[in-house]
Design an enzyme around this catalytic site. Structure first.
Site, mmCIF file in Angstrom:
data_model
loop_
_atom_site.group_PDB
_atom_site.id
_atom_site.type_symbol
_atom_site.label_atom_id
_atom_site.label_comp_id
_atom_site.label_asym_id
_atom_site.label_seq_id
_atom_site.Cartn_x
_atom_site.Cartn_y
_atom_site.Cartn_z
ATOM 1 N N LYS A 138 0.636 -1.163 0.250
ATOM 2 C CA LYS A 138 -0.016 0.226 -0.430
ATOM 3 C C LYS A 138 0.559 0.948 0.185
ATOM 4 C CE LYS A 138 -3.988 1.776 2.504
ATOM 5 N NZ LYS A 138 -4.845 2.707 3.771
ATOM 6 N N HIS A 276 -7.372 -29.997 -33.552
ATOM 7 C CA HIS A 276 -8.122 -29.233 -32.974
ATOM 8 C C HIS A 276 -9.160 -29.235 -31.904
ATOM 9 C CE1 HIS A 276 -7.080 -26.618 -35.874
ATOM 10 N NE2 HIS A 276 -7.175 -26.917 -36.705
#
Length: 523
Positions: A138, A276
């Site tokens: 922070k 695929h």
């Protein structure tokens, strides 16, 4: 302008690289604070270090559960250096600023993965570490936060280049820190929900660790990355790559599909070829080479550029067959040295060693992203229900029943609508992903005819085959197509309002048919 580092707090569970990092900081005149095992490791290495309890004037208590939760620690991390009120508070309470925090957390994830009991897992939930990380991150304006061992070198490079840390560097490290605590909390919350048998908690958090940034995604204009979730499960995510280029996005997706399917046949020698995301050939064989050649024969055209998966250690004889065509990936639990040598001669083929097969019966959550949302479901980890039954006048033969079970297992891994023709424990025709089930039947039959032609046979391989459907036949037309193609036996979930019509059509044609009571849509 860089901010100098005068004081650093090091408190790490993973001691990898710790001593070298701390020594480099000390050599630059940085005062070091530390706790518990980290303090001991540094002191034993002869590095000047101050124990946190000496710094705070308060001892570690409650078996070390409370040691860094103190104003002199959090004040040193959170105080804004350019805020007069903060500076006055620091002076009044004798709080020294801490400019760098290096923390890695208690090994909660690995403790869970090791199968530890509830109390042991709870004891490995870090409290002070995340609190310090969040405080330091922070206050990125004044503090550099380090949460990953591999970032020690980056910090030292930054100090060497700038005699301190730049704003941009601290912001980047802050972002990394919050991602770490977020993933840590996600692991704890998901574990806790599982302990309480809460399948769908109010808040579901999905976290991953970057394994690879990919060149592109499904298409070249899309960006992509590969994240792992920390599960110790054999497969593409945990595999060791022994050869070839980095996996592409489509490689990873297709390889996962192939290995998940081949793992279904753990008691047999099996091979799966995927193109695929759909299997174009699946077979059980007497040996590895036999399994591969049988799977390959189903669709020699689609196998080109495909993914080949095995569920046993690959030998040289099979590798020599694989080397005859272009393949993207070969994945197996292990490889003979001679087999690996053969495959490495093909420098671009990606060779993945998993160390074992996956457990198809596990119940890991399946997550799919939609626009702005997630779909979460349990894994499709079963094949047949207890309602498995023959519904026609003719009973399947013993050999047909083996093929029916094989076919329906494959069907589970084919995109819906899925139709599979199988014979003698191998696929002979695959129809995948069609909007109409009838069209899937026709495509699979066409593939079976093409397979026969390629092999030099005059008769379609669908003749005398069994056919599997991932969901019920809504009308008799799909079953009739399969019968006309030459199938003698059918397996499907059942459950249509026209089941009697479909059963009647099967009886009229002398087909045997089994209802499984369980469908396997795959989207």
């Amino acid at each position: 302008m860089a901010t100098p580092i005068r004081r650093a707090l090091l408190s790490v569970s993973d001691k990898t690289g710790l001593v070298d990092f701390a020594k480099a900081l000390a050599d630059k005149g940085v005062e070091l604070l530390s706790t518990g095992g980290t303090y001991k490791a540094l002191a034993d290495a002869g590095i000047p270090v101050i124990e946190v309890s000496s710094h705070t004037g308060f001892p570690e208590i409650m078996d070390g559960r409370v040691k860094t939760l103190h104003p002199k620690i959090h004040g040193g991390l959170l105080a804004l250096r350019d805020n007069d009120e903060h500076v006055k508070a620091m002076e009044a309470h004798e709080i020294a600023p801490i400019d760098l925090l290096a923390v890695n957390l208690y090994p909660f994830e690995s403790t869970v993965a090791a199968g530890a009991d509830f109390d042991t897992c709870i004891e490995n939930v870090d409290i002070g570490g995340p609190a310090m990380i969040r405080a330091a991150a922070k206050n990125w304006q004044g503090v550099c936060t380090v949460v990953d061992v591999e970032d020690y070198a980056l910090v030292l490079e930054e100090l060497e280049a700038n005699n301190g840390t730049t704003e941009a560097f601290r912001k980047k490290m802050s972002a990394t820190a919050y991602a770490r605590t977020g993933a840590y909390d996600a692991a704890i919350s998901n574990w806790y929900a599982a302990q309480l048998d809460i399948e769908y908690p109010k808040r579901k958090v999905v976290a991953g660790e970057l394994k690879q940034t990919m060149r592109y995604g499904e298409n070249s204009h899309q960006s992509a990355a590969f994240y792992t979730t920390g599960e110790n499960r054999p497969g593409v995510a945990t595999a060791e790559q022994l050869n070839g280029k980095e996996l592409s996005y489509n490689n990873a997706n297709d390889t996962d599909a192939a290995f998940e399917l081949v793992s279904e046949f753990k008691d047999d020698v099996a091979c799966v070829i995927v193109k695929h995301a759909n299997p174009c050939g699946v077979a059980i064989g007497d040996n590895m080479k036999d399994a591969y050649l049988r799977a390959y024969s189903c669709d020699t055209e689609s196998a080109f550029g495909g993914i080949v998966a095995f569920n046993q250690k690959l030998n040289k004889e099979t590798a020599e067959e694989l080397a005859k065509i272009f393949l993207e990936v070969v994945i197996a639990p292990d490889f003979d040295d001679d087999a690996l040598e053969v495959l490495k001669a093909k420098k671009n083929v990606r060779v993945l060693k998993t160390g074992g097969v996956a457990d198809p019966a596990d119940n890991a959550a399946m997550v799919k992203t939609l626009s702005g949302s997630l779909l979460v479901q349990s894994k499709d980890n079963e094949i047949f229900s207890d309602d498995f039954k023959v519904v026609t006048e003719r009973q399947p033969t013993e050999e047909e029943m083996k093929d029916l079970r094989f076919a329906f297992t494959v069907c589970k891994h084919v995109k819906s609508n899925a139709i599979i023709y199988c014979k003698n424990n191998m696929t002979v025709g695959v129809g995948a992903g069609q909007m109409s089930r009838v069209n899937s039947c026709r495509i699979a039959a066409f593939r079976a005819e093409q397979a026969a032609t390629t092999a030099g046979d005059d008769t379609s391989w669908a003749k005398g085959s069994v056919v599997a459907s991932d969901a019920f036949f809504p009308f008799a037309d799909g079953l009739i197509e399969a019968a006309e193609a030459g199938a003698t036996c059918v397996i499907q979930p059942g459950g249509s309002i026209r089941d009697e019509e479909v059963i009647a059509a099967a009886n009229e044609r002398g087909l045997a048919m089994v209802f499984t009571g369980m469908r396997h849509f795959r989207h």
